[in-house]
Design an enzyme around this catalytic site. Structure first.
Site, mmCIF file in Angstrom:
data_model
loop_
_atom_site.group_PDB
_atom_site.id
_atom_site.type_symbol
_atom_site.label_atom_id
_atom_site.label_comp_id
_atom_site.label_asym_id
_atom_site.label_seq_id
_atom_site.Cartn_x
_atom_site.Cartn_y
_atom_site.Cartn_z
ATOM 1 N N ASP A 34 -14.250 -4.821 7.848
ATOM 2 C CA ASP A 34 -15.181 -5.683 7.145
ATOM 3 C C ASP A 34 -15.638 -6.752 8.147
ATOM 4 O O ASP A 34 -14.897 -7.114 9.047
ATOM 5 C CB ASP A 34 -14.456 -6.307 5.943
ATOM 6 C CG ASP A 34 -15.428 -6.954 4.985
ATOM 7 O OD1 ASP A 34 -16.651 -6.875 5.234
ATOM 8 O OD2 ASP A 34 -14.970 -7.547 3.991
ATOM 9 N N ASP A 94 -12.944 0.495 -1.315
ATOM 10 C CA ASP A 94 -11.725 -0.177 -0.878
ATOM 11 C C ASP A 94 -11.382 -1.175 -1.967
ATOM 12 O O ASP A 94 -12.283 -1.691 -2.631
ATOM 13 C CB ASP A 94 -11.946 -0.944 0.428
ATOM 14 C CG ASP A 94 -12.680 -2.256 0.194
ATOM 15 O OD1 ASP A 94 -13.901 -2.208 0.007
ATOM 16 O OD2 ASP A 94 -12.022 -3.315 0.153
ATOM 17 N N CYS A 130 3.677 12.342 -12.122
ATOM 18 C CA CYS A 130 3.249 11.804 -10.823
ATOM 19 C C CYS A 130 4.210 12.305 -9.741
ATOM 20 O O CYS A 130 5.422 12.278 -9.929
ATOM 21 C CB CYS A 130 3.254 10.280 -10.859
ATOM 22 S SG CYS A 130 2.835 9.552 -9.250
ATOM 23 N N CYS A 171 4.522 10.993 -6.676
ATOM 24 C CA CYS A 171 4.773 9.998 -5.623
ATOM 25 C C CYS A 171 6.283 9.811 -5.451
ATOM 26 O O CYS A 171 7.071 10.177 -6.329
ATOM 27 C CB CYS A 171 4.091 8.665 -5.941
ATOM 28 S SG CYS A 171 5.035 7.564 -7.012
ATOM 29 N N CYS A 180 8.066 7.784 -8.310
ATOM 30 C CA CYS A 180 8.245 8.492 -9.579
ATOM 31 C C CYS A 180 9.237 9.646 -9.455
ATOM 32 O O CYS A 180 9.902 10.003 -10.419
ATOM 33 C CB CYS A 180 6.905 9.000 -10.095
ATOM 34 S SG CYS A 180 5.864 7.655 -10.688
ATOM 35 N N HIS A 223 3.481 3.793 -5.766
ATOM 36 C CA HIS A 223 2.921 4.534 -6.901
ATOM 37 C C HIS A 223 1.427 4.224 -7.095
ATOM 38 O O HIS A 223 0.613 5.136 -7.249
ATOM 39 C CB HIS A 223 3.686 4.228 -8.192
ATOM 40 C CG HIS A 223 2.959 4.736 -9.400
ATOM 41 N ND1 HIS A 223 3.005 6.060 -9.791
ATOM 42 C CD2 HIS A 223 2.091 4.119 -10.246
ATOM 43 C CE1 HIS A 223 2.211 6.226 -10.833
ATOM 44 N NE2 HIS A 223 1.647 5.076 -11.136
HETATM 45 ZN ZN LIG Z 1 4.150 7.658 -9.129
#
Ligand SMILES: [Zn+2]
Length: 385
Positions: free
Chosen positions: A90, A263, A301, A303, A306, A332
């Site tokens: 930026d 973003d 999920c 991730c 999780c 997450h």
């Molecule tokens: Zn997750």
């Protein structure tokens, strides 16, 4: 540089591929924000694992600390932070106009006091492009005048004129090898100013175009309008970037309006308060409701957080201020934002984006703030119908 691979039949959504000096980015894409040369609470291995293709860095903050001499000595921003995929920087315009104490807006930039120690600094198109050249980002943004949401039409017009003058100046500055430069459309929620700004920037022929002056405290309908006013005047075969946005549902709606790049600090910022994003909206994990909740943050999920931890455990960590708690919610949340983008790309490729959009929006409960803002401008269905 940008290949438009497919356009959705039910909306303006597009599937694309952006080639930069440090690799290829599949669009639509979400860029995790690494303001200070680090995505807050996440390490590069985690960013890689969750499928991050490009990061955002910030000219204003990196210029103030650690300073260009240090980053230059390291061999540029990629080397300094040891991240070798694409980086977008930026220009610092947004921070100068929102964080710093402005002393004077001058023809070639802004004299301001650092938000940190009050020292007197100057940033304009020339300085911003020079900093971004040394940082060596793959995509540099032009230095723009980003007025607040409360600016009068006259102030917004002034900001558009200054943004265009400064964009032309940025265009002429030296760049890093292979560095792309994007123009920024300003104009607030004024259709004619957005059009004028977009047309003038397009005539200057940048490598891509951003919609700026959003995420400055405006209600959601105005944010959507700002994008709708600008997009029709931007070239079809170049990337479009909506700066600083948004929630998962807003990302889906903005992709449907023809935006390719995003973003946002939301996934990591709200994580530090214990708020988790899910495909159904946000949940506040610190709440008593999760005291004995043995499920993951979000069912289904994949991730790391999780896969490994329960809501009850994470709630405990957050309530006793253990760093692992906020790190795992950051993992997450960021994973979810990236996964929603990946889902959109998959559905765009398969020609099923329209169904995906309908289902996602129907299942997502926006925050009270977003709902309240919608109700200010749109009559409730029962009254209208
Ligand atoms: Zn997750």
């Amino acid at each position: 540089m940008f290949d438009l691979l497919k356009t959705d039949t039910s909306s303006l959504a597009r599937l694309g591929r952006l080639t930069t000096a440090h690799g290829v980015v599949q669009t639509p894409v979400f860029m995790p924000v690494g303001t200070q040369a680090s995505v807050k609470a996440l390490d590069p291995r985690e960013l890689d694992e969750m499928g991050t293709e490009i990061l955002l860095g910030n000219t204003y903050h990196l210029h103030i600390r650690p300073g260009l001499d240090i980053i230059s000595e390291a061999g540029g921003l990629h080397q300094f932070m040891n991240w070798h995929k694409p980086i977008l920087t930026d220009s610092g315009g947004f921070q100068v106009f929102s964080l710093a104490k402005i002393r004077k807006i001058k023809p070639h930039g802004v004299e301001f006091r650092s938000h940190l120690d009050g020292s007197l600094l100057f940033l304009g198109p020339k300085e911003s492009m020079e900093i971004q050249r040394v940082l060596g980002s793959d995509i540099a943004m032009v230095f723009d005048d980003c007025p607040p949401h409360t600016a009068t039409p006259r102030e917004v017009r002034g900001a558009v004129e200054r943004t265009l003058r400064w964009a032309a100046e940025c265009r002429e500055q030296p760049r890093a090898k292979g560095q792309l430069v994007f123009g920024i459309v300003q104009g607030g929620s004024h259709a004619e100013l957005r059009e004028e700004c977009a047309r003038a920037l397009t005539a200057m022929k940048f490598d891509g175009y951003a919609v700026g002056g959003v995420s400055v405290g405006e209600p959601e309908p105005e944010m959507m309008k700002a994008v709708e006013y600008a997009v029709p005047f931007l070239p079809e075969n170049q990337p479009r970037y909506a700066m600083g946005l948004g929630t998962p549902a807003q990302l889906v709606e903005l992709v449907a309006r023809g935006v390719d790049m995003f973003d946002c600090v939301l996934p990591t910022r709200v994580a530090r308060n214990g708020t988790a994003y899910t495909r159904k909206g946000t949940i506040s994990l610190k709440g008593g409701a999760y005291k004995r909740d043995w499920g993951p943050i979000e069912e289904g999920c994949d991730c790391f957080a999780c896969q490994r931890f329960t809501r009850a455990y994470l709630r405990h960590l957050l309530n006793v201020n253990e760093i692992l708690g906020l790190r795992m919610v950051s993992v997450h949340n960021s994973h979810l934002f990236l996964r929603v983008m990946a889902d959109m790309r998959q559905h765009l490729a398969a020609g099923t984006f329209g169904e995906f959009r309908r289902e996602f929006i129907a299942g997502y409960r926006p925050s009270r703030k977003v709902l309240a803002a919608r109700q200010c401008t749109q009559p409730p269905v029962d009254e209208a119908g």
